[in-house]
Design a protein around this motif. Structure first.
Motif, PDB file in Angstrom:
ATOM      1  N   LEU A   1      -9.879   6.316   9.591  1.00 45.50           N
ATOM      2  CA  LEU A   1     -11.142   6.547   8.888  1.00 45.50           C
ATOM      3  C   LEU A   1     -11.008   6.215   7.409  1.00 45.50           C
ATOM      4  O   LEU A   1     -11.847   5.500   6.839  1.00 45.50           O
ATOM      5  CB  LEU A   1     -11.588   8.002   9.076  1.00 45.50           C
ATOM      6  CG  LEU A   1     -12.864   8.408   8.333  1.00 45.50           C
ATOM      7  CD1 LEU A   1     -14.066   7.593   8.801  1.00 45.50           C
ATOM      8  CD2 LEU A   1     -13.138   9.906   8.506  1.00 45.50           C
ATOM      9  N   THR A   2      -9.956   6.708   6.750  1.00 43.39           N
ATOM     10  CA  THR A   2      -9.782   6.398   5.331  1.00 43.39           C
ATOM     11  C   THR A   2      -9.327   4.958   5.132  1.00 43.39           C
ATOM     12  O   THR A   2      -9.671   4.332   4.119  1.00 43.39           O
ATOM     13  CB  THR A   2      -8.779   7.358   4.669  1.00 43.39           C
ATOM     14  OG1 THR A   2      -7.581   7.415   5.451  1.00 43.39           O
ATOM     15  CG2 THR A   2      -9.359   8.744   4.544  1.00 43.39           C
ATOM     16  N   LEU A   3      -8.568   4.410   6.069  1.00 42.52           N
ATOM     17  CA  LEU A   3      -8.173   3.010   5.975  1.00 42.52           C
ATOM     18  C   LEU A   3      -9.411   2.124   5.855  1.00 42.52           C
ATOM     19  O   LEU A   3      -9.465   1.211   5.027  1.00 42.52           O
ATOM     20  CB  LEU A   3      -7.335   2.617   7.197  1.00 42.52           C
ATOM     21  CG  LEU A   3      -6.668   1.242   7.204  1.00 42.52           C
ATOM     22  CD1 LEU A   3      -5.439   1.257   8.101  1.00 42.52           C
ATOM     23  CD2 LEU A   3      -7.609   0.136   7.688  1.00 42.52           C
TER      24      LEU A   3
ATOM     25  N   ASN B   1     -10.773   0.529   2.243  1.00 44.32           N
ATOM     26  CA  ASN B   1     -10.330  -0.874   2.280  1.00 44.32           C
ATOM     27  C   ASN B   1      -8.809  -1.028   2.248  1.00 44.32           C
ATOM     28  O   ASN B   1      -8.280  -1.958   1.623  1.00 44.32           O
ATOM     29  CB  ASN B   1     -10.943  -1.651   1.101  1.00 44.32           C
ATOM     30  CG  ASN B   1     -12.441  -1.743   1.200  1.00 44.32           C
ATOM     31  OD1 ASN B   1     -12.992  -1.929   2.291  1.00 44.32           O
ATOM     32  ND2 ASN B   1     -13.132  -1.597   0.080  1.00 44.32           N
ATOM     33  N   GLN B   2      -8.098  -0.163   2.940  1.00 43.48           N
ATOM     34  CA  GLN B   2      -6.637  -0.151   2.861  1.00 43.48           C
ATOM     35  C   GLN B   2      -6.004  -1.107   3.885  1.00 43.48           C
ATOM     36  O   GLN B   2      -5.091  -0.745   4.625  1.00 43.48           O
ATOM     37  CB  GLN B   2      -6.135   1.279   3.062  1.00 43.48           C
ATOM     38  CG  GLN B   2      -6.618   2.225   1.972  1.00 43.48           C
ATOM     39  CD  GLN B   2      -6.427   3.691   2.335  1.00 43.48           C
ATOM     40  OE1 GLN B   2      -6.177   4.030   3.494  1.00 43.48           O
ATOM     41  NE2 GLN B   2      -6.559   4.562   1.360  1.00 43.48           N
ATOM     42  N   PHE B   3      -6.466  -2.341   3.889  1.00 42.25           N
ATOM     43  CA  PHE B   3      -6.006  -3.299   4.900  1.00 42.25           C
ATOM     44  C   PHE B   3      -4.540  -3.647   4.748  1.00 42.25           C
ATOM     45  O   PHE B   3      -3.892  -4.108   5.699  1.00 42.25           O
ATOM     46  CB  PHE B   3      -6.840  -4.579   4.835  1.00 42.25           C
ATOM     47  CG  PHE B   3      -6.519  -5.451   3.651  1.00 42.25           C
ATOM     48  CD1 PHE B   3      -5.597  -6.476   3.773  1.00 42.25           C
ATOM     49  CD2 PHE B   3      -7.127  -5.249   2.426  1.00 42.25           C
ATOM     50  CE1 PHE B   3      -5.286  -7.296   2.692  1.00 42.25           C
ATOM     51  CE2 PHE B   3      -6.832  -6.047   1.343  1.00 42.25           C
ATOM     52  CZ  PHE B   3      -5.904  -7.072   1.472  1.00 42.25           C
ATOM     53  N   ASP B   4      -3.975  -3.435   3.551  1.00 41.43           N
ATOM     54  CA  ASP B   4      -2.580  -3.834   3.343  1.00 41.43           C
ATOM     55  C   ASP B   4      -1.599  -2.910   4.056  1.00 41.43           C
ATOM     56  O   ASP B   4      -0.406  -3.205   4.119  1.00 41.43           O
ATOM     57  CB  ASP B   4      -2.250  -3.936   1.851  1.00 41.43           C
ATOM     58  CG  ASP B   4      -2.495  -2.651   1.085  1.00 41.43           C
ATOM     59  OD1 ASP B   4      -3.200  -1.767   1.608  1.00 41.43           O
ATOM     60  OD2 ASP B   4      -1.978  -2.525  -0.050  1.00 41.43           O
TER      61      ASP B   4
ATOM     62  N   TYR C   1      -3.153   2.029  14.880  1.00 48.38           N
ATOM     63  CA  TYR C   1      -3.847   2.656  13.753  1.00 48.38           C
ATOM     64  C   TYR C   1      -4.772   3.709  14.345  1.00 48.38           C
ATOM     65  O   TYR C   1      -5.662   3.380  15.127  1.00 48.38           O
ATOM     66  CB  TYR C   1      -4.598   1.581  12.941  1.00 48.38           C
ATOM     67  CG  TYR C   1      -3.651   0.481  12.521  1.00 48.38           C
ATOM     68  CD1 TYR C   1      -2.975   0.554  11.320  1.00 48.38           C
ATOM     69  CD2 TYR C   1      -3.369  -0.583  13.388  1.00 48.38           C
ATOM     70  CE1 TYR C   1      -2.046  -0.422  10.964  1.00 48.38           C
ATOM     71  CE2 TYR C   1      -2.442  -1.556  13.045  1.00 48.38           C
ATOM     72  CZ  TYR C   1      -1.784  -1.471  11.833  1.00 48.38           C
ATOM     73  OH  TYR C   1      -0.858  -2.426  11.496  1.00 48.38           O
ATOM     74  N   TYR C   2      -4.568   4.967  13.942  1.00 51.53           N
ATOM     75  CA  TYR C   2      -5.156   6.077  14.683  1.00 51.53           C
ATOM     76  C   TYR C   2      -6.351   6.728  13.985  1.00 51.53           C
ATOM     77  O   TYR C   2      -6.303   7.039  12.793  1.00 51.53           O
ATOM     78  CB  TYR C   2      -4.119   7.186  14.880  1.00 51.53           C
ATOM     79  CG  TYR C   2      -2.979   6.831  15.789  1.00 51.53           C
ATOM     80  CD1 TYR C   2      -3.085   6.969  17.167  1.00 51.53           C
ATOM     81  CD2 TYR C   2      -1.769   6.385  15.264  1.00 51.53           C
ATOM     82  CE1 TYR C   2      -2.022   6.663  18.004  1.00 51.53           C
ATOM     83  CE2 TYR C   2      -0.699   6.080  16.094  1.00 51.53           C
ATOM     84  CZ  TYR C   2      -0.835   6.217  17.462  1.00 51.53           C
ATOM     85  OH  TYR C   2       0.217   5.922  18.285  1.00 51.53           O
ATOM     86  N   THR C   3      -7.374   6.975  14.771  1.00 51.22           N
ATOM     87  CA  THR C   3      -8.313   8.026  14.441  1.00 51.22           C
ATOM     88  C   THR C   3      -7.741   9.319  15.017  1.00 51.22           C
ATOM     89  O   THR C   3      -6.764   9.308  15.774  1.00 51.22           O
ATOM     90  CB  THR C   3      -9.690   7.763  15.076  1.00 51.22           C
ATOM     91  OG1 THR C   3      -9.525   7.651  16.503  1.00 51.22           O
ATOM     92  CG2 THR C   3     -10.320   6.484  14.529  1.00 51.22           C
TER      93      THR C   3
ATOM     94  N   GLY D   1      -4.538   8.469   2.548  1.00 46.55           N
ATOM     95  CA  GLY D   1      -5.358   9.297   3.436  1.00 46.55           C
ATOM     96  C   GLY D   1      -4.747   9.381   4.816  1.00 46.55           C
ATOM     97  O   GLY D   1      -4.775   8.406   5.573  1.00 46.55           O
ATOM     98  N   SER D   2      -4.136  10.498   5.125  1.00 47.05           N
ATOM     99  CA  SER D   2      -3.447  10.671   6.408  1.00 47.05           C
ATOM    100  C   SER D   2      -3.958  11.903   7.124  1.00 47.05           C
ATOM    101  O   SER D   2      -4.652  12.748   6.539  1.00 47.05           O
ATOM    102  CB  SER D   2      -1.927  10.803   6.186  1.00 47.05           C
ATOM    103  OG  SER D   2      -1.391   9.657   5.592  1.00 47.05           O
TER     104      SER D   2
END
Length: 411
Positions: free
Chosen positions: A206-208, A212-215, A224-226, A252-253
């Protein structure tokens, strides 16, 4: 778009649709020596897909964990804020799980002992399960018992047979790194006591997406988890999600708390709230993941425009940090030494090496004060508060820090 030949590693469905295609890049932690920098590199597609059935976002397992982790360039203890984060976690976990000196704690992917050292200090019996020989040796030098192994159902059963059941099994930033999601969850269940606790910390999709945390997408992150897909993955091993914490780490984890099915009970109100937030953001449908790729293109365009303009104005730009995420950013944007002359890192292992793909030289941090560049591009943006303080000396000559994510910011 459907990947006909690829099956979801959680549910087996072949209904996979494109989420983000970053082209082909080399593995992000394979830093080059002066010799290998003159040789060819293997590159692999970096194309994330979402399962239309269970919604797990995932990369095909094009490289194996053995390729990445048998000798690993990342040592957790080089981030002082991460070590402090681990210390606080241990304090909270002692209280939640009722740990005593008679208890047994296992950490999976224990790295250089950054977390379990705090367990050792409390006199609690513990074991790290760490596949990387070099970082595992660093942990043993700190007095942290460490088994060199990957977690499988068989490894979990062997640990339990030798040491007894664990009152707490934890894994920070490893749940994304394992291609056999189901086998890993079964390994967790094999080690944990029937009335014990499992804690899994992983970046939140969600925070990714929102930031915009594509890196943080690279080959060693297989999924990549919800919270929803994390809950489903744990369930595959006989573990029920009972609580979740929202954390600032890694941009954001989520910290998922699970227990064996028989003792779990009802999930907390926080679990329901986070699931509702994900659903509102559209991440509980496959179609709701659409649109992220366009946001990522904007990040690239803005950063490249800045770097090209700086070069035309005769300004010097260097990097700070050589994290895995930085190599995704550099490769996707096509940044080379003509735009970023070098980067620095606190980890001596990386000094004198070059970033994979882009071949940007890596120096010790002292180089920045010697050269006094106009701009410092901060690649581990997730450590913004820590690094802004560390780099405050850049102001002395009028230098500025550049943060590329969640949007370009020069400070």
């Amino acid at each position: 778009m459907t990947g006909q030949a690829i099956a979801c590693r959680l549910c087996g469905s072949t209904d996979l649709r494109s989420f983000l295609d970053l082209g082909a890049t080399p593995p992000c932690e394979l830093f080059l020596t002066a010799e290998t920098a003159e040789q060819r590199e293997d590159t692999f597609p970096l194309h994330v897909r979402v399962c239309g059935s269970c919604l797990l976002a995932q990369l095909p397992p094009l490289i194996t964990p053995e390729d990445t982790f048998e000798e690993y360039a990342y040592f957790s203890s080089f981030s002082s804020s991460w070590v402090e984060h681990a210390r606080r976690f241990v304090g909270d976990a002692v209280e939640r799980a009722g740990l005593t000196p008679e208890s047994f704690v296992v950490e999976v992917a224990s790295n250089d002992g950054y977390l379990l050292q705090h367990v050792v200090e409390r006199g609690i019996r513990c074991l790290g399960v760490e596949p990387s020989v070099n970082v595992g040796e660093a942990a043993r030098e700190k007095g942290v018992p460490t088994l060199t192994a990957f977690l499988t159902p068989e490894t979990g059963a062997a640990v339990r047979a030798e040491h007894g059941p664990a009152q707490l099994v934890c894994g920070n930033n490893v749940f994304a790194h394992i291609p056999d999601v189901v086998g890993f969850a079964q390994g967790l269940r094999a080690m944990v006591a029937d009335d014990g606790w499992v804690s899994i910390e992983v970046q939140h999709l969600l925070t990714l997406v929102e930031r915009n945390q594509f890196d943080t997408i690279y080959h060693e992150h297989f999924q990549y988890y919800t919270l929803l897909t994390g809950q489903r993955a744990l369930a595959a091993g006989g573990l029920t999600l009972v609580d979740v914490e929202l954390l600032d780490t890694h941009g954001g984890s989520i910290r998922m708390w699970a227990r064996p099915d028989a003792v779990a009970g009802e999930p907390s109100e926080t679990v329901r709230e986070v699931l509702a937030a994900e659903e509102k953001a559209g991440l509980h449908t496959a179609e709701g993941h659409d649109g992220f790729a366009e946001s990522v293109s904007t990040i690239r365009d803005d950063l490249m425009s800045f770097l090209i303009d700086a070069r035309r104005r005769g300004k010097s730009v260097v990097g700070y940090g050589a994290p895995g995420k930085g190599n995704t950013l550099l490769n996707y944007c096509g940044i080379r030494p003509d735009l970023l002359s070098y980067t620095v890192d606190r980890n001596p292992y990386k000094h004198g090496r070059f970033t994979p793909g882009t071949r940007i030289p890596i120096h010790a941090p002292e180089r920045i004060a010697e050269d006094r560049p106009d701009y410092v591009l901060v690649l581990p943006w997730n450590l913004r508060a820590e690094l802004t303080e560390q780099l405050s000396y850049v102001r002395e000559w009028g230098g500025q820090l550049v943060f590329p994510i969640p949007s370009l910011e020069v400070v």
